[in-house]
Design a protein around this motif. Structure first.
Motif, PDB file in Angstrom:
ATOM      1  N   PRO A  27       0.836  -1.205   0.000  1.00  0.00           N
ATOM      2  CA  PRO A  27       0.000   0.000   0.000  1.00  0.00           C
ATOM      3  C   PRO A  27       0.872   1.257   0.000  1.00  0.00           C
ATOM      4  O   PRO A  27       2.006   1.235   0.479  1.00  0.00           O
ATOM      5  CB  PRO A  27      -0.787  -0.120   1.305  1.00  0.00           C
ATOM      6  N   PRO A  28       0.330   2.344  -0.535  1.00  0.00           N
ATOM      7  CA  PRO A  28       1.105   3.591  -0.509  1.00  0.00           C
ATOM      8  C   PRO A  28       1.273   4.083   0.924  1.00  0.00           C
ATOM      9  O   PRO A  28       0.472   3.763   1.800  1.00  0.00           O
ATOM     10  CB  PRO A  28       0.269   4.556  -1.336  1.00  0.00           C
ATOM     11  N   GLY A  29       2.319   4.858   1.133  1.00  0.00           N
ATOM     12  CA  GLY A  29       2.544   5.423   2.458  1.00  0.00           C
ATOM     13  C   GLY A  29       1.435   6.395   2.833  1.00  0.00           C
ATOM     14  O   GLY A  29       0.734   6.921   1.973  1.00  0.00           O
ATOM     15  N   GLU A  30       1.307   6.598   4.122  1.00  0.00           N
ATOM     16  CA  GLU A  30       0.320   7.551   4.614  1.00  0.00           C
ATOM     17  C   GLU A  30       0.829   8.961   4.335  1.00  0.00           C
ATOM     18  O   GLU A  30       1.981   9.277   4.614  1.00  0.00           O
ATOM     19  CB  GLU A  30       0.093   7.370   6.116  1.00  0.00           C
ATOM     20  N   ARG A  31      -0.045   9.796   3.798  1.00  0.00           N
ATOM     21  CA  ARG A  31       0.346  11.160   3.471  1.00  0.00           C
ATOM     22  C   ARG A  31       0.030  12.068   4.663  1.00  0.00           C
ATOM     23  O   ARG A  31      -1.064  12.056   5.189  1.00  0.00           O
ATOM     24  CB  ARG A  31      -0.404  11.626   2.229  1.00  0.00           C
ATOM     25  N   GLY A  35       2.454  16.746   2.799  1.00  0.00           N
ATOM     26  CA  GLY A  35       2.539  16.054   1.519  1.00  0.00           C
ATOM     27  C   GLY A  35       3.519  14.898   1.490  1.00  0.00           C
ATOM     28  O   GLY A  35       3.577  14.169   0.509  1.00  0.00           O
ATOM     29  N   GLN A  36       4.311  14.737   2.534  1.00  0.00           N
ATOM     30  CA  GLN A  36       5.284  13.651   2.579  1.00  0.00           C
ATOM     31  C   GLN A  36       4.587  12.332   2.910  1.00  0.00           C
ATOM     32  O   GLN A  36       3.602  12.299   3.635  1.00  0.00           O
ATOM     33  CB  GLN A  36       6.338  13.942   3.666  1.00  0.00           C
ATOM     34  N   HIS A  37       5.115  11.274   2.354  1.00  0.00           N
ATOM     35  CA  HIS A  37       4.616   9.942   2.672  1.00  0.00           C
ATOM     36  C   HIS A  37       5.378   9.396   3.873  1.00  0.00           C
ATOM     37  O   HIS A  37       6.587   9.553   3.971  1.00  0.00           O
ATOM     38  CB  HIS A  37       4.810   8.979   1.492  1.00  0.00           C
ATOM     39  N   TYR A  38       4.648   8.741   4.746  1.00  0.00           N
ATOM     40  CA  TYR A  38       5.258   8.085   5.899  1.00  0.00           C
ATOM     41  C   TYR A  38       4.878   6.610   5.866  1.00  0.00           C
ATOM     42  O   TYR A  38       3.781   6.246   5.467  1.00  0.00           O
ATOM     43  CB  TYR A  38       4.790   8.742   7.204  1.00  0.00           C
ATOM     44  N   TYR A  39       5.827   5.790   6.301  1.00  0.00           N
ATOM     45  CA  TYR A  39       5.660   4.348   6.227  1.00  0.00           C
ATOM     46  C   TYR A  39       5.810   3.734   7.614  1.00  0.00           C
ATOM     47  O   TYR A  39       6.574   4.221   8.443  1.00  0.00           O
ATOM     48  CB  TYR A  39       6.689   3.749   5.272  1.00  0.00           C
ATOM     49  N   SER A  40       5.118   2.624   7.822  1.00  0.00           N
ATOM     50  CA  SER A  40       5.118   1.951   9.126  1.00  0.00           C
ATOM     51  C   SER A  40       6.175   0.852   9.168  1.00  0.00           C
ATOM     52  O   SER A  40       6.761   0.479   8.158  1.00  0.00           O
ATOM     53  CB  SER A  40       3.738   1.340   9.380  1.00  0.00           C
ATOM     54  N   GLU A  41       6.357   0.320  10.368  1.00  0.00           N
ATOM     55  CA  GLU A  41       7.239  -0.832  10.541  1.00  0.00           C
ATOM     56  C   GLU A  41       6.702  -2.031   9.761  1.00  0.00           C
ATOM     57  O   GLU A  41       7.475  -2.842   9.261  1.00  0.00           O
ATOM     58  CB  GLU A  41       7.385  -1.190  12.025  1.00  0.00           C
ATOM     59  N   THR A  43       5.311  -1.911   6.897  1.00  0.00           N
ATOM     60  CA  THR A  43       5.756  -1.717   5.513  1.00  0.00           C
ATOM     61  C   THR A  43       7.186  -2.213   5.357  1.00  0.00           C
ATOM     62  O   THR A  43       7.523  -2.880   4.374  1.00  0.00           O
ATOM     63  CB  THR A  43       5.665  -0.237   5.098  1.00  0.00           C
ATOM     64  N   LEU A  44       8.024  -1.903   6.339  1.00  0.00           N
ATOM     65  CA  LEU A  44       9.404  -2.386   6.315  1.00  0.00           C
ATOM     66  C   LEU A  44       9.427  -3.912   6.323  1.00  0.00           C
ATOM     67  O   LEU A  44      10.155  -4.540   5.552  1.00  0.00           O
ATOM     68  CB  LEU A  44      10.187  -1.827   7.508  1.00  0.00           C
ATOM     69  N   GLU A  45       8.614  -4.504   7.171  1.00  0.00           N
ATOM     70  CA  GLU A  45       8.546  -5.968   7.244  1.00  0.00           C
ATOM     71  C   GLU A  45       8.040  -6.545   5.925  1.00  0.00           C
ATOM     72  O   GLU A  45       8.526  -7.573   5.456  1.00  0.00           O
ATOM     73  CB  GLU A  45       7.645  -6.410   8.403  1.00  0.00           C
ATOM     74  N   ARG A  46       7.089  -5.875   5.317  1.00  0.00           N
ATOM     75  CA  ARG A  46       6.556  -6.323   4.019  1.00  0.00           C
ATOM     76  C   ARG A  46       7.659  -6.308   2.958  1.00  0.00           C
ATOM     77  O   ARG A  46       7.817  -7.250   2.191  1.00  0.00           O
ATOM     78  CB  ARG A  46       5.396  -5.433   3.592  1.00  0.00           C
ATOM     79  N   LEU A  47       8.455  -5.247   2.932  1.00  0.00           N
ATOM     80  CA  LEU A  47       9.559  -5.161   1.972  1.00  0.00           C
ATOM     81  C   LEU A  47      10.577  -6.276   2.207  1.00  0.00           C
ATOM     82  O   LEU A  47      11.092  -6.863   1.256  1.00  0.00           O
ATOM     83  CB  LEU A  47      10.238  -3.793   2.060  1.00  0.00           C
TER      84      LEU A  47
END
Length: 125
Positions: A27-31, A35-41, A43-47
């Motif tokens: 999923p896209p990062g939270e905006r 306007g910056q995207h932020y990502y959760s832990e 998301t890191l685990e998913r990558l």
């Protein structure tokens, strides 16, 4: 975390993250308001999970079919069964390709021997 930190921690490029987002692999990062995207832990685990599955030889399409299971199936049973099925398919395909390559190799060897005999006969004449 912002995309720069995510890329460092996951060992991927921003382009990879954007590509994965565009094909629905993550999923896209939270905006935020700026306007910056932020990502959760997660998301890191998913990558990291995507990277592991790529190293097993799964295509991005195959990964898309299993990666969500890692986050919704706490037992991991369903996920591992699905990955096992894919790996078995890959093994079958690999065995078939190896068999085809062996046939091709044999044909090459036959042709090489034919030409070597031809040259040998010419030299003897």
């Amino acid at each position: 975390m912002r995309i720069g930190e995510l890329t460092k921690r996951a060992g991927v490029t921003p382009r990879t993250i954007r590509y994965y987002e565009s094909i629905g692999l993550m999923p896209p990062g939270e905006r935020e308001g700026n306007g910056q995207h932020y990502y959760s832990e997660e998301t890191l685990e998913r990558l990291r999970k995507i990277d592991q599955l790529k190293k097993l030889g799964l295509s991005l399409e195959e990964i898309r079919g299993v990666v969500d299971l890692y986050f919704i199936d706490p037992s991991g049973v369903q996920t591992k069964q699905k990955v096992l099925t894919i790996l078995r398919q890959h093994l079958t395909e690999t065995d078939q390709k190896m068999s085809e390559l062996q046939l091709f190799r044999n044909e090459l060897q036959t042709q090489i021997e034919y030409f070597e005999r031809w040259f040998s006969e010419r030299e003897e004449s």
